[in-house]
Design a protein around this motif. Structure first.
Motif, short mmCIF file in Angstrom:
data_model
loop_
_atom_site.label_atom_id
_atom_site.label_comp_id
_atom_site.label_asym_id
_atom_site.label_seq_id
_atom_site.Cartn_x
_atom_site.Cartn_y
_atom_site.Cartn_z
N THR A 151 2.18 9.27 -7.50
CA THR A 151 3.40 10.04 -7.77
C THR A 151 4.50 9.66 -6.78
O THR A 151 4.28 9.67 -5.57
N GLY A 152 5.66 9.30 -7.31
CA GLY A 152 6.79 8.93 -6.47
C GLY A 152 6.62 7.60 -5.77
O GLY A 152 7.44 7.24 -4.92
N GLY A 153 5.58 6.86 -6.10
CA GLY A 153 5.29 5.58 -5.44
C GLY A 153 6.04 4.41 -6.05
O GLY A 153 6.81 4.55 -7.00
N ARG A 154 5.77 3.25 -5.46
CA ARG A 154 6.36 1.99 -5.91
C ARG A 154 5.33 0.88 -5.73
O ARG A 154 4.43 1.01 -4.89
N PRO A 155 5.48 -0.22 -6.44
CA PRO A 155 4.51 -1.32 -6.32
C PRO A 155 4.49 -2.01 -4.97
O PRO A 155 3.53 -2.70 -4.66
N ASP A 156 5.52 -1.82 -4.16
CA ASP A 156 5.63 -2.57 -2.90
C ASP A 156 5.19 -1.78 -1.67
O ASP A 156 5.44 -2.20 -0.55
N VAL A 157 4.55 -0.64 -1.87
CA VAL A 157 4.12 0.17 -0.72
C VAL A 157 2.59 0.14 -0.58
O VAL A 157 1.89 -0.35 -1.46
N CYS A 158 2.13 0.71 0.51
CA CYS A 158 0.69 0.84 0.79
C CYS A 158 -0.02 -0.50 0.68
O CYS A 158 0.53 -1.52 1.05
N TRP A 159 -1.19 -0.45 0.14
CA TRP A 159 -2.08 -1.60 0.00
C TRP A 159 -1.90 -2.31 -1.34
O TRP A 159 -2.58 -3.29 -1.61
N TYR A 160 -0.98 -1.85 -2.17
CA TYR A 160 -0.83 -2.44 -3.51
C TYR A 160 -0.50 -3.94 -3.46
O TYR A 160 -1.16 -4.73 -4.13
N GLU A 208 -1.12 -7.01 -12.47
CA GLU A 208 0.11 -6.26 -12.72
C GLU A 208 0.10 -5.05 -11.79
O GLU A 208 -0.91 -4.36 -11.69
N ILE A 209 1.23 -4.82 -11.14
CA ILE A 209 1.43 -3.60 -10.35
C ILE A 209 2.75 -3.01 -10.84
O ILE A 209 3.80 -3.22 -10.25
N PRO A 210 2.71 -2.33 -11.97
CA PRO A 210 3.96 -1.85 -12.57
C PRO A 210 4.59 -0.70 -11.80
O PRO A 210 3.91 0.02 -11.07
N HIS A 211 5.90 -0.56 -11.98
CA HIS A 211 6.61 0.57 -11.40
C HIS A 211 6.82 1.60 -12.51
O HIS A 211 7.46 1.30 -13.53
N TYR A 212 6.28 2.78 -12.31
CA TYR A 212 6.40 3.86 -13.29
C TYR A 212 7.00 5.09 -12.63
O TYR A 212 6.28 6.00 -12.21
N PRO A 213 8.34 5.16 -12.53
CA PRO A 213 8.96 6.35 -11.94
C PRO A 213 8.65 7.63 -12.71
O PRO A 213 8.71 8.72 -12.15
N GLY A 214 8.30 7.50 -13.99
CA GLY A 214 7.99 8.69 -14.80
C GLY A 214 6.59 9.22 -14.60
O GLY A 214 6.25 10.28 -15.15
N LEU A 215 5.78 8.53 -13.79
CA LEU A 215 4.41 8.97 -13.55
C LEU A 215 4.39 10.33 -12.87
O LEU A 215 5.01 10.52 -11.81
N ASP A 246 -12.97 9.16 5.49
CA ASP A 246 -12.11 10.00 6.31
C ASP A 246 -10.78 9.27 6.53
O ASP A 246 -10.35 9.06 7.65
N ASP A 247 -10.16 8.87 5.44
CA ASP A 247 -8.95 8.05 5.49
C ASP A 247 -7.73 8.75 4.92
O ASP A 247 -6.84 8.11 4.36
N GLY A 248 -7.67 10.07 5.03
CA GLY A 248 -6.48 10.79 4.56
C GLY A 248 -6.22 10.54 3.09
O GLY A 248 -7.11 10.66 2.26
N HIS A 249 -4.99 10.14 2.78
CA HIS A 249 -4.59 9.91 1.39
C HIS A 249 -4.64 8.41 1.04
O HIS A 249 -4.13 8.02 0.02
N PHE A 250 -5.20 7.60 1.92
CA PHE A 250 -5.29 6.14 1.71
C PHE A 250 -3.90 5.52 1.58
O PHE A 250 -3.68 4.63 0.77
N GLY A 251 -2.99 6.02 2.39
CA GLY A 251 -1.63 5.49 2.39
C GLY A 251 -0.64 6.50 1.85
O GLY A 251 -0.88 7.14 0.83
N ASP A 252 0.46 6.64 2.57
CA ASP A 252 1.50 7.58 2.18
C ASP A 252 2.73 7.26 3.04
O ASP A 252 2.67 6.39 3.92
N TYR A 253 3.82 7.98 2.83
CA TYR A 253 5.04 7.69 3.58
C TYR A 253 4.81 7.78 5.09
O TYR A 253 5.46 7.09 5.87
N ASP A 254 3.88 8.61 5.52
CA ASP A 254 3.63 8.75 6.95
C ASP A 254 2.23 8.26 7.35
O ASP A 254 1.76 8.54 8.45
N GLN A 255 1.57 7.54 6.45
CA GLN A 255 0.24 7.00 6.75
C GLN A 255 0.20 5.52 6.35
O GLN A 255 -0.09 5.18 5.22
N PRO A 256 0.50 4.63 7.30
CA PRO A 256 0.43 3.21 6.97
C PRO A 256 -1.00 2.85 6.55
O PRO A 256 -1.96 3.30 7.17
#
Length: 178
Positions: free
Chosen positions: A11-20, A35-42, A156-166
């Motif tokens: 949700t609110g993500g993009r193909p160029d963040v986290c481990w994608y 394919e790592i599509p961008h789906y803003p409507g997700l 024990d890896d939190g959300h596996f990446g997020d705006y505040d979790q590299p």
């Protein structure tokens, strides 16, 4: 045709963040069409309106690997239910099948045909953390695992990446995917 992989951001993500991007490179090196599509409507549009667009936009066959993170993992449940083929693998990272917190979750269906979902994937992995800031935790993963089987992995890896979790790499995923 060959092996193909589709990686769905959360949700609110993009193909160029986290481990994608990292996973995309690793799978490409191994011969996958990725394919790592961008789906803003997700998780913004209701799943019944959003899902047909996703089904029409990608190729799904017995050599397809699907990876979803958070809202993208929740999307995979609906996607798998409505496929007409059996894909090779699906990996749900920080996935959930019921509202994990107090936010609206338009990506969730009101009910799932669990037998149909299971029949449309050969190998299923459900990966969650014991502590997830959004409630996409091991209890959510257990609920999915109990209905679908497969392999549940608790970390024990939190959300596996997020705006505040590299979380720029995810070697476990590279090992799990055939």
């Amino acid at each position: 045709m060959g092996k193909n992989a589709v990686v769905f951001h959360g949700t609110g993500g993009r193909p160029d963040v986290c481990w994608y991007p990292w996973l995309g490179r690793r799978l490409t090196e191994r011969g996958y069409a990725v394919e790592i599509p961008h789906y803003p409507g997700l998780n913004v549009e209701p799943v019944e309106d959003f899902l047909p667009k996703v089904l029409a936009a990608h190729r799904f066959d017995e050599q397809t690997v699907l990876v979803g993170h958070s809202g993208g993992a929740a999307l995979l449940l609906a996607l798998l239910e409505h496929l007409e083929v059996r894909v090779a693998q699906a990996v749900l990272v920080a996935g959930y099948s019921t509202p994990p917190n107090s936010y609206e979750e338009p990506v969730l269906q009101k009910a799932y045909d669990w037998a149909a979902i299971r029949s449309h994937v050969r190998d299923l992995y459900v990966i969650n953390s014991r502590q997830d800031p959004y409630g996409c935790d091991d209890r959510q993963g257990r609920a999915i695992f109990e209905r679908l089987g497969g392999t549940q992995i608790v970390r024990d890896d939190g959300h596996f990446g997020d705006y505040d979790q590299p979380y720029d790499t995810f070697p476990l995923l590279d090992r799990l995917i055939d």
